[in-house]
Structures are given as structure tokens and as C-alpha cells.
Design a protein around this motif. Structure first.
Motif, PDB file in Angstrom:
ATOM      1  N   ASP A  56      41.504  37.493  73.418  1.00 16.11           N
ATOM      2  CA  ASP A  56      42.529  38.731  72.268  1.00 16.11           C
ATOM      3  C   ASP A  56      41.624  39.961  72.367  1.00 16.11           C
ATOM      4  N   MET A  57      40.497  39.635  72.387  1.00 13.23           N
ATOM      5  CA  MET A  57      39.376  40.934  72.140  1.00 13.23           C
ATOM      6  C   MET A  57      39.125  41.355  73.536  1.00 13.23           C
ATOM      7  N   ILE A  58      39.245  40.655  74.973  1.00 12.18           N
ATOM      8  CA  ILE A  58      38.692  41.311  75.969  1.00 12.18           C
ATOM      9  C   ILE A  58      40.403  41.852  76.700  1.00 12.18           C
ATOM     10  N   SER A  59      41.403  41.468  76.280  1.00 14.61           N
ATOM     11  CA  SER A  59      42.254  42.107  76.785  1.00 14.61           C
ATOM     12  C   SER A  59      42.056  43.451  76.061  1.00 14.61           C
ATOM     13  N   ARG A  60      41.723  43.659  74.771  1.00 17.46           N
ATOM     14  CA  ARG A  60      41.907  44.725  74.349  1.00 17.46           C
ATOM     15  C   ARG A  60      40.005  45.757  75.058  1.00 17.46           C
ATOM     16  N   GLY A  61      39.740  45.502  75.661  1.00 16.64           N
ATOM     17  CA  GLY A  61      38.603  46.063  76.104  1.00 16.64           C
ATOM     18  C   GLY A  61      37.250  45.484  74.923  1.00 16.64           C
ATOM     19  N   ARG A  62      37.476  44.578  74.858  1.00 19.24           N
ATOM     20  CA  ARG A  62      36.583  44.215  73.295  1.00 19.24           C
ATOM     21  C   ARG A  62      35.283  43.433  73.288  1.00 19.24           C
ATOM     22  N   VAL A  63      34.019  43.211  73.574  1.00 16.75           N
ATOM     23  CA  VAL A  63      33.554  42.288  73.678  1.00 16.75           C
ATOM     24  C   VAL A  63      33.522  41.012  72.724  1.00 16.75           C
ATOM     25  N   PRO A  64      33.145  40.173  72.789  1.00 20.61           N
ATOM     26  CA  PRO A  64      33.877  39.004  72.116  1.00 20.61           C
ATOM     27  C   PRO A  64      32.354  38.077  71.786  1.00 20.61           C
ATOM     28  N   HIS A  65      32.187  38.071  70.305  1.00 20.01           N
ATOM     29  CA  HIS A  65      30.622  37.156  70.591  1.00 20.01           C
ATOM     30  C   HIS A  65      31.158  35.854  69.816  1.00 20.01           C
ATOM     31  N   SER A  66      30.477  34.696  69.757  1.00 12.75           N
ATOM     32  CA  SER A  66      31.367  33.502  69.356  1.00 12.75           C
ATOM     33  C   SER A  66      29.485  33.498  68.513  1.00 12.75           C
ATOM     34  N   GLU A  67      29.251  33.086  66.621  1.00 11.22           N
ATOM     35  CA  GLU A  67      27.909  32.432  66.451  1.00 11.22           C
ATOM     36  C   GLU A  67      28.041  31.162  65.975  1.00 11.22           C
ATOM     37  N   TRP A  68      27.995  29.684  66.680  1.00 10.66           N
ATOM     38  CA  TRP A  68      28.013  28.810  66.029  1.00 10.66           C
ATOM     39  C   TRP A  68      27.300  27.936  65.264  1.00 10.66           C
ATOM     40  N   LEU A  69      28.085  27.824  63.881  1.00 11.45           N
ATOM     41  CA  LEU A  69      27.397  27.431  63.026  1.00 11.45           C
ATOM     42  C   LEU A  69      27.413  25.861  62.932  1.00 11.45           C
ATOM     43  N   SER A  70      27.314  25.188  63.170  1.00 12.32           N
ATOM     44  CA  SER A  70      27.946  23.821  63.057  1.00 12.32           C
ATOM     45  C   SER A  70      29.003  23.309  64.166  1.00 12.32           C
ATOM     46  N   LYS A  71      28.939  21.549  64.958  1.00 17.63           N
ATOM     47  CA  LYS A  71      28.800  21.454  65.732  1.00 17.63           C
ATOM     48  C   LYS A  71      29.393  19.420  65.014  1.00 17.63           C
ATOM     49  N   SER A  72      30.569  18.940  65.168  1.00 17.53           N
ATOM     50  CA  SER A  72      30.080  17.440  64.291  1.00 17.53           C
ATOM     51  C   SER A  72      31.435  16.615  64.972  1.00 17.53           C
ATOM     52  N   ALA A  73      30.771  15.369  65.156  1.00 17.78           N
ATOM     53  CA  ALA A  73      32.028  14.454  65.041  1.00 17.78           C
ATOM     54  C   ALA A  73      32.099  13.155  63.283  1.00 17.78           C
ATOM     55  N   GLY A  74      33.670  12.799  63.118  1.00 19.24           N
ATOM     56  CA  GLY A  74      33.549  12.022  61.957  1.00 19.24           C
ATOM     57  C   GLY A  74      35.000  11.626  62.142  1.00 19.24           C
ATOM     58  N   ALA A  75      35.379  10.815  61.465  1.00 18.43           N
ATOM     59  CA  ALA A  75      36.172  10.191  61.015  1.00 18.43           C
ATOM     60  C   ALA A  75      37.423  11.519  60.085  1.00 18.43           C
ATOM     61  N   VAL A  76      38.868  11.918  60.237  1.00 18.16           N
ATOM     62  CA  VAL A  76      39.519  12.039  60.406  1.00 18.16           C
ATOM     63  C   VAL A  76      39.502  12.315  58.327  1.00 18.16           C
ATOM     64  N   THR A  77      40.561  13.475  58.352  1.00 17.62           N
ATOM     65  CA  THR A  77      40.027  13.378  55.970  1.00 17.62           C
ATOM     66  C   THR A  77      41.609  13.453  55.933  1.00 17.62           C
ATOM     67  N   PRO A  78      41.622  12.820  54.911  1.00 17.37           N
ATOM     68  CA  PRO A  78      43.393  12.763  54.405  1.00 17.37           C
ATOM     69  C   PRO A  78      43.731  14.830  55.096  1.00 17.37           C
ATOM     70  N   GLU A  79      43.196  15.778  54.742  1.00 14.10           N
ATOM     71  CA  GLU A  79      44.411  17.007  55.315  1.00 14.10           C
ATOM     72  C   GLU A  79      44.412  16.441  56.865  1.00 14.10           C
ATOM     73  N   GLU A  80      43.604  16.709  57.200  1.00 11.23           N
ATOM     74  CA  GLU A  80      43.836  16.978  58.409  1.00 11.23           C
ATOM     75  C   GLU A  80      44.436  15.968  59.532  1.00 11.23           C
ATOM     76  N   SER A  81      44.552  15.210  58.808  1.00 11.68           N
ATOM     77  CA  SER A  81      45.331  13.364  58.787  1.00 11.68           C
ATOM     78  C   SER A  81      46.817  14.146  59.219  1.00 11.68           C
ATOM     79  N   LEU A  82      47.194  14.997  57.826  1.00  6.86           N
ATOM     80  CA  LEU A  82      47.966  15.121  57.858  1.00  6.86           C
ATOM     81  C   LEU A  82      48.816  15.843  58.499  1.00  6.86           C
ATOM     82  N   SER A  83      47.773  17.525  58.658  1.00 10.33           N
ATOM     83  CA  SER A  83      48.260  18.267  59.610  1.00 10.33           C
ATOM     84  C   SER A  83      48.383  17.480  60.439  1.00 10.33           C
ATOM     85  N   LEU A  84      47.251  17.216  61.781  1.00 10.08           N
ATOM     86  CA  LEU A  84      47.113  16.825  62.781  1.00 10.08           C
ATOM     87  C   LEU A  84      48.292  15.388  62.800  1.00 10.08           C
TER      88      LEU A  84
END
Length: 245
Positions: free
Chosen positions: A98-126
Motif C-alpha cells: 500500500d505504501m509503495i503504491s502511494r510513493g511512501r517508504v514503508p518500514h517496520s519495527e519488530w516488537l516480538s516474534k514467537s510461537a505457541g499454542a493457539v488461544t481461545p480467541e485465535e482458535s475461534l477466528s482461525l
């Protein structure tokens, strides 16, 4: 200082069409912040006189920048450098795309990357069974160095080999694994940022924002993504194209 002295002149030996040359001059001035957000663009007549081109050339150049989301027209007020990013719901695309298509320069700052068992909310959504492995990603989103959103994504374990394979782009990693979503359901609502959310985004508590929730799916119908994003209301618009069936 005149407008042409501010943004620069056309290059006399450039073989590109005049409207493209003018577009480039204006685009470069906007992206480099020589022209700041909300800066007024002179009327077509004035631009034509300053650059020595026809008004049709100016109109074509400006129309292109409007379509890119870099310039906005306001009835009765004039033409201005855009100050907000518009998000279309008609195309399944990533934030970076989206940003590139509008001539903007995108950037992300990762706060966390993790693995685990699905939560009830995630289970329902996915639509996943309890205990299913999922990968979670949290990051801050930027455009041209400005904070835009806080984003939290949950990806089923069958979509990626490991959370570490995600570098700059989550969708690029999903694409590489052959599991990029092909369709999605999105919903949004207006919110007011809490003190904690405001601190993360560098805004004031109580400022208006947009909460966008996305559920992405693979071609075989399996869920591939559950993403919740909190966007700054002062820098992001949602646009929908409607067609009569």
C-alpha cells in the motif's frame, strides 16, 4: 522564492513526455518533503506559465499524482499535498505494498516474534483446534519515518516453517512458503487510543484511530492469517470502491 525555484525545473534534454517530467519534479519534491503535507499546489494556469507547458500537460501530470494519493483536490479550495494515507478495501495487499503504491517508504519495527499454542480467541477466528501451533508477530508500522500503526498477527503453524523466516515482510514470507492469503474478510471500527497505545504510537491518549481486523484464507479455504491493527486516525483513511451490480 517562486514555486519552480522551490521544486526545480524540467530537464531540457529529458526524452520523457512533458507531463511525466512534471510529475517527477512534483513527486520528488513531495517525497523529499520539499513540499510538506498540506502544502498548496499552484493553480494549473500558474504551473503552466512557470514551467512553460500547456494546461493540458499540467492537468495530466496532476491527475496522475492524485491517483497515486500524493496530491488531493478540494472543491472550492484548491490542490494540496496529501497528508493522509488512503487504504482501499478493494484489493488484498500488504501494508508495504500500500505504501509503495502511494510513493511512501514503508518500514517496520519488530516488537516480538514467537510461537505457541493457539488461544481461545485465535482458535475461534482461525478455525483451529485447541493446542494447534501458531506463530505470533507484533510490530510498529511506519511510512516515511512516521508511525502509522501497531499490528498484531497470528499465523497458523502450517503456513510458515518458523517465525524466524519472516524478515521485512510477513506477506513476502507467506508468499515464499506458498501460503499467501488469496482472500480476506476485514472489519473496522473507530476507536480512541488508550494511554498505553498512544505511547507506543507517539500520539496523545484519547486521539481517534481505526481498528482493523483481518482474517485471510488460502485457496483451499483454510485460514492463513488473523491480524489486528490499530491505525492513527490523523494519518490513515479507508477508501472503498462501490459498483452497481
Amino acid at each position: 522564492m517562486s514555486f519552480i525555484e522551490t521544486v526545480g525545473r524540467l530537464v531540457s534534454d529529458d526524452p520523457a513526455p512533458l507531463y511525466m517530467q512534471l510529475q517527477k519534479v512534483l513527486r520528488d519534491a513531495i517525497l523529499s518533503r520539499v513540499l510538506s503535507p498540506e502544502a498548496a499546489i499552484p493553480p494549473e494556469r500558474d504551473l503552466a506559465e512557470e514551467f512553460g507547458v500547456s494546461r493540458l500537460t499540467v492537468r495530466k501530470a496532476v491527475d496522475g499524482l492524485v491517483s497515486e494519493g500524493l496530491i488531493t483536490r478540494r472543491r472550492g479550495a484548491g490542490t494540496f499535498v496529501a497528508s493522509r494515507v488512503e487504504k482501499s478495501f478493494s484489493k488484498l495487499s500488504s501494508f508495504s505494498e500500500d505504501m509503495i503504491s502511494r510513493g511512501r517508504v514503508p518500514h517496520s519495527e519488530w516488537l516480538s516474534k514467537s510461537a505457541g499454542a493457539v488461544t481461545p480467541e485465535e482458535s475461534l477466528s482461525l478455525g483451529l483446534s485447541p493446542g494447534t501451533l501458531v506463530y505470533r508477530f507484533q510490530r510498529l508500522r511506519y511510512a516515511d519515518g512516521q508511525t502509522m500503526a501497531f499490528e498484531s498477527s497470528t499465523i497458523p503453524g502450517y503456513c510458515l516453517p518458523a517465525p524466524g523466516v519472516v524478515e521485512d515482510s510477513l506477506y513476502a514470507a507467506l508468499d515464499a512458503a506458498g501460503n499467501r492469503p488469496v482472500r480476506a474478510l476485514q472489519r473496522l471500527r473507530a476507536i480512541s487510543f488508550s494511554a498505553d497505545q498512544a505511547e507506543i504510537l507517539g500520539i496523545r491518549p484519547g486521539d481517534a484511530g481505526l481498528f482493523i481486523e483481518r482474517r485471510g484464507f488460502l485457496a483451499d479455504g483454510r485460514a492463513a492469517e488473523f491480524t489486528q491493527s490499530w491505525y492513527r486516525g490523523d494519518a490513515y483513511d479507508v477508501v472503498a470502491e462501490l459498483n452497481r451490480v
